[in-house]
Design a protein around this motif. Structure first.
Motif, PDB file in Angstrom:
ATOM      1  N   ILE A  68       0.861  -1.190   0.000  1.00 14.60           N
ATOM      2  CA  ILE A  68       0.000   0.000   0.000  1.00 14.60           C
ATOM      3  C   ILE A  68       0.892   1.234   0.000  1.00 14.60           C
ATOM      4  N   GLY A  69       0.761   2.037  -1.034  1.00 17.16           N
ATOM      5  CA  GLY A  69       1.616   3.221  -1.154  1.00 17.16           C
ATOM      6  C   GLY A  69       1.031   4.378  -0.358  1.00 17.16           C
ATOM      7  N   GLY A 109     -11.644   4.353  -3.745  1.00 11.13           N
ATOM      8  CA  GLY A 109     -10.385   3.997  -4.406  1.00 11.13           C
ATOM      9  C   GLY A 109      -9.127   4.412  -3.680  1.00 11.13           C
ATOM     10  N   THR A 110      -9.234   4.704  -2.367  1.00  8.38           N
ATOM     11  CA  THR A 110      -8.043   5.163  -1.658  1.00  8.38           C
ATOM     12  C   THR A 110      -7.327   4.015  -0.942  1.00  8.38           C
ATOM     13  N   GLY A 111      -7.840   2.808  -1.081  1.00  6.58           N
ATOM     14  CA  GLY A 111      -7.121   1.653  -0.521  1.00  6.58           C
ATOM     15  C   GLY A 111      -7.707   1.097   0.764  1.00  6.58           C
ATOM     16  N   LYS A 112      -9.001   1.359   1.026  1.00  8.76           N
ATOM     17  CA  LYS A 112      -9.592   0.881   2.284  1.00  8.76           C
ATOM     18  C   LYS A 112      -9.670  -0.655   2.302  1.00  8.76           C
ATOM     19  N   THR A 113     -10.089  -1.223   1.147  1.00  7.46           N
ATOM     20  CA  THR A 113     -10.171  -2.689   1.097  1.00  7.46           C
ATOM     21  C   THR A 113      -8.775  -3.284   1.249  1.00  7.46           C
ATOM     22  N   MET A 114      -7.799  -2.652   0.612  1.00  6.88           N
ATOM     23  CA  MET A 114      -6.421  -3.148   0.724  1.00  6.88           C
ATOM     24  C   MET A 114      -5.960  -3.121   2.176  1.00  6.88           C
ATOM     25  N   ASP A 171     -17.743  -3.671   3.292  1.00 10.61           N
ATOM     26  CA  ASP A 171     -17.550  -2.475   2.461  1.00 10.61           C
ATOM     27  C   ASP A 171     -18.901  -1.762   2.333  1.00 10.61           C
ATOM     28  N   ASN A 218     -17.627   5.687   2.323  1.00  7.85           N
ATOM     29  CA  ASN A 218     -17.273   7.004   1.769  1.00  7.85           C
ATOM     30  C   ASN A 218     -18.137   8.072   2.438  1.00  7.85           C
ATOM     31  N   HIS A 254       2.925   0.474  -8.579  1.00  4.39           N
ATOM     32  CA  HIS A 254       2.202  -0.076  -9.733  1.00  4.39           C
ATOM     33  C   HIS A 254       3.020  -0.088 -11.022  1.00  4.39           C
ATOM     34  N   ALA A 279      -6.666   4.163  -6.845  1.00  2.00           N
ATOM     35  CA  ALA A 279      -7.272   3.406  -7.946  1.00  2.00           C
ATOM     36  C   ALA A 279      -7.044   4.124  -9.281  1.00  2.00           C
ATOM     37  N   GLU A 282      -3.418   3.516 -10.257  1.00  2.00           N
ATOM     38  CA  GLU A 282      -3.228   2.150 -10.753  1.00  2.00           C
ATOM     39  C   GLU A 282      -3.687   2.093 -12.205  1.00  2.00           C
TER      40      GLU A 282
HETATM   41  P1  ATP Z   1     -14.017   1.849  -2.514  1.00  5.12           P
HETATM   42  O1  ATP Z   1     -14.306   2.872  -1.464  1.00  5.12           O
HETATM   43  O2  ATP Z   1     -14.465   2.285  -3.870  1.00  5.12           O
HETATM   44  O3  ATP Z   1     -14.471   0.458  -2.141  1.00  5.12           O
HETATM   45  P2  ATP Z   1     -11.327   1.374  -1.614  1.00  5.12           P
HETATM   46  O4  ATP Z   1     -10.930   2.574  -0.827  1.00  5.12           O
HETATM   47  O5  ATP Z   1     -11.736   0.162  -0.850  1.00  5.12           O
HETATM   48  O6  ATP Z   1     -12.428   1.764  -2.691  1.00  5.12           O
HETATM   49  P3  ATP Z   1      -9.431  -0.368  -2.828  1.00  5.12           P
HETATM   50  O7  ATP Z   1     -10.490  -1.294  -3.333  1.00  5.12           O
HETATM   51  O8  ATP Z   1      -8.654  -0.791  -1.645  1.00  5.12           O
HETATM   52  O9  ATP Z   1     -10.106   1.044  -2.566  1.00  5.12           O
HETATM   53  O10 ATP Z   1      -8.428   0.023  -3.997  1.00  5.12           O
HETATM   54  C1  ATP Z   1      -8.744  -0.176  -5.358  1.00  5.12           C
HETATM   55  C2  ATP Z   1      -7.467  -0.369  -6.137  1.00  5.12           C
HETATM   56  O11 ATP Z   1      -6.745   0.853  -6.184  1.00  5.12           O
HETATM   57  C3  ATP Z   1      -6.524  -1.364  -5.502  1.00  5.12           C
HETATM   58  O12 ATP Z   1      -6.738  -2.650  -5.983  1.00  5.12           O
HETATM   59  C4  ATP Z   1      -5.160  -0.846  -5.897  1.00  5.12           C
HETATM   60  O13 ATP Z   1      -4.819  -1.313  -7.175  1.00  5.12           O
HETATM   61  C5  ATP Z   1      -5.360   0.646  -6.019  1.00  5.12           C
HETATM   62  N1  ATP Z   1      -4.954   1.373  -4.804  1.00  5.12           N
HETATM   63  C6  ATP Z   1      -5.749   2.170  -4.058  1.00  5.12           C
HETATM   64  N2  ATP Z   1      -5.057   2.735  -3.061  1.00  5.12           N
HETATM   65  C7  ATP Z   1      -3.798   2.276  -3.162  1.00  5.12           C
HETATM   66  C8  ATP Z   1      -2.595   2.493  -2.409  1.00  5.12           C
HETATM   67  N3  ATP Z   1      -2.586   3.315  -1.359  1.00  5.12           N
HETATM   68  N4  ATP Z   1      -1.481   1.851  -2.813  1.00  5.12           N
HETATM   69  C9  ATP Z   1      -1.478   1.036  -3.884  1.00  5.12           C
HETATM   70  N5  ATP Z   1      -2.572   0.802  -4.631  1.00  5.12           N
HETATM   71  C10 ATP Z   1      -3.715   1.406  -4.293  1.00  5.12           C
END
Ligand code: ATP
Length: 502
Positions: A68-69, A109-114, A171, A218, A254, A279, A282
């Motif tokens: 996670i960046g 898309g800020t990486g919450k699931t990650m 989520d 969100n 990425h 996201a 990426e």
């Molecule tokens: P949502 O709110 O739409 O569910 P989210 O915050 O859960 O989105 P993720 O599903 O974790 O976002 O991220 C989507 C994709 O974006 C990841 O699979 C990854 O490729 C990329 N991504 C998002 N944040 C990061 C990060 N901080 N570092 C690296 N890749 C990231």
């Protein structure tokens, strides 16, 4: 093994029935149908649809915090909270109440699931994920039953995998856990949320499998306050859009599996992608690699990355056939934006193009040197001037304006409105509710008229530069920021760096 036993038993049964003169064809037909459905995977889908929820068990690709960046603050806060799970004995010794829930809030898309997946890896927990929307059905009671089932499955999964902890990740939790009593089919929503609260209240430190609920949203403002009270989601971690350093780290992650040409400067890409989520970034890296493939290039070039930024920002390049007059108008319009942008904010233009993308017939990409988190009055006014510049250029150079500026006017209006409502106009500090629509309208009009006069002056003083920019755009379709600055410096060294203060 089980399959072979089943086949044997069925064959023996059919033979027995046949021996006794019973017609077995209907049974064979039904068995054949079930076998076909199972083989094609349709049966699984039917069962899933009946249960109504697709739980993702585990994560196909393991995610660690190193994948996670950026997001240093979120990662640190999360790791600190996860110590509760990693050192349960110490927590118990000190008589600390176990942590039951962590809420991740932030834009898409800020990486919450990650982060949730990385948390499972960090704490060696079984991982189950579901989306809030999958719990809510038209029929009362179904959502509540699914919540119960999810907790049962989490315990079972952890036991099967020999793990002491399980993380349930929900989520879009706002869909199932919005403020109670507000939804039109509120009984079902309320029951689902109530069940989640009951399950969370029932989670104890003494259980064989300790469960931690992580949720993402969100829209934290929509959540029922009961969910946020201590003892439930009592840790909230904010996951924001990445800053410039964060964007650079995400771009580096990425692109690590992609060959990059020596002309690629990720620092510049990070600078030009203010407001992009992880996201988005990426997607930029992926699109750039696709463009390299299309070009038969052995490595991703700088122009692939820049094109990918434009594509993610504005959409696919369009094949629109503009008439010569229209193309000239677009060149003048975009030239106007670029010229004024460079004058009011020297060094800010990254590129200007008249190649249509998405809904835009052309555009200017500006890249501020630093991320702007707050804006001063003069910065806001400069932004308004840049918005007004396209139509002004058309009026001054071509004698009349066109509908192409409607979007620019909308933006100029919005910025002016923000200026007034932030207490930065001649009206001083105001409150929107106490301000009559007429006064607001007049204040906005005054700001726009003032800025318009300034833009008229800038363009009239530099009409020869504008003509050159438009001409060069017609010839090469796209100009870099340096080329724009070259034109402006060409015959008038004072053309750059002159601040406006209307
Ligand atoms: P949502 O709110 O739409 O569910 P989210 O915050 O859960 O989105 P993720 O599903 O974790 O976002 O991220 C989507 C994709 O974006 C990841 O699979 C990854 O490729 C990329 N991504 C998002 N944040 C990061 C990060 N901080 N570092 C690296 N890749 C990231």
């Amino acid at each position: 093994m089980i399959k072979s036993i089943a086949v044997g038993v069925i064959t023996a049964l059919l033979t027995f029935l046949l021996w006794n003169g019973i017609d077995v064809w209907p049974v064979i037909l039904i068995l054949g149908l079930v076998a076909a459905l199972t083989y094609t995977g349709v049966w699984n889908k039917v069962v899933q649809a009946r249960h109504g929820r697709q739980v993702t068990v585990g994560s196909a690709v393991r995610v660690t915090f190193n994948d996670i960046g950026g997001q240093a603050t979120a990662k640190n806060e999360l790791k600190e909270a996860l110590e509760f799970v990693r050192n349960p004995e110490r927590i118990q010794d000190l008589g600390i109440r176990p942590l039951k829930g962590i809420l991740l809030t932030g834009p898409p898309g800020t990486g919450k699931t990650m982060l949730a997946k990385a948390a499972a890896e960090y704490t060696d927990s079984a991982f189950l994920s579901a989306s809030g929307s999958e719990f809510v059905e038209m029929y009362a009671g179904v959502g509540a039953q699914r919540v119960r089932q999810l907790f049962v499955e989490a315990r079972q999964l952890a036991k099967r995998q020999g793990q002491a902890n399980a993380i349930i990740f929900i989520d879009e939790i706002e869909v199932m856990a919005g403020k109670r009593g507000q939804h039109h089919s509120h009984l079902e929503y309320d029951q689902t949320l109530n069940q989640l609260l009951v399950e969370m209240d029932g989670m104890g430190a003494s259980e064989t499998v300790r469960i931690l609920v992580m949720a993402a949203t969100n829209r934290g403002d929509l959540l029922d306050p009961a969910l946020l009270r201590p003892g439930r989601f009592d840790r909230q971690v904010r996951v924001d859009l990445p800053d410039r350093e964060g964007r650079l780290a995400i771009l580096a992650l990425h692109t690590r599996n992609k060959p990059l040409a020596s002309d690629v400067d990720l620092v510049r890409v990070a600078q030009e992608t203010f407001g992009f989520s992880g996201a988005h970034l990426e997607s930029v890296c992926n699109e750039a690699a696709i463009m390299a493939l299309r070009d038969n290039s052995p490595a991703v070039l700088d122009r692939h990355l820049m094109d990918a930024v434009d594509k993610v920002l504005l959409g696919e390049r369009m094949d629109r056939n503009l008439r010569a007059g229209e193309l000239n108008r677009v060149a003048v319009h975009e030239g106007g934006h670029a010229l004024v942008a460079e004058v009011v904010n020297p060094g800010s233009v990254s590129s200007v193009t008249i190649s249509p993308r998405g809904m835009a017939l052309g555009f200017v990409r500006q890249a501020p040197e630093d991320d702007r988190l707050i804006q001063t009055v003069s910065e806001l006014k400069a932004d308004i001037q840049v918005c007004l510049a396209g139509s002004t250029a058309e009026r001054i150079m071509l004698g009349e304006q066109s509908t192409g500026a409607a979007n620019d006017f909308e933006k100029a209006w919005d910025i002016s409105r923000r200026l007034v409502l932030s207490g930065l106009s001649s009206l001083g500090v105001v409150h929107e509710e106490a301000l009559s629509p007429e006064s607001l309208y007049q204040a906005i009009q005054d700001i726009i008229t003032q800025q318009q006069a300034e833009v008229d002056r800038i363009i009239t003083d530099r009409d020869s530069h504008l003509r050159q920019l438009a001409q060069q755009l017609l010839e090469s379709e796209t100009l870099s920021g340096d080329a724009v600055r070259g034109v402006l410096r060409g015959s008038d060294p004072l053309a750059l760096g002159e601040a406006t203060s209307a």
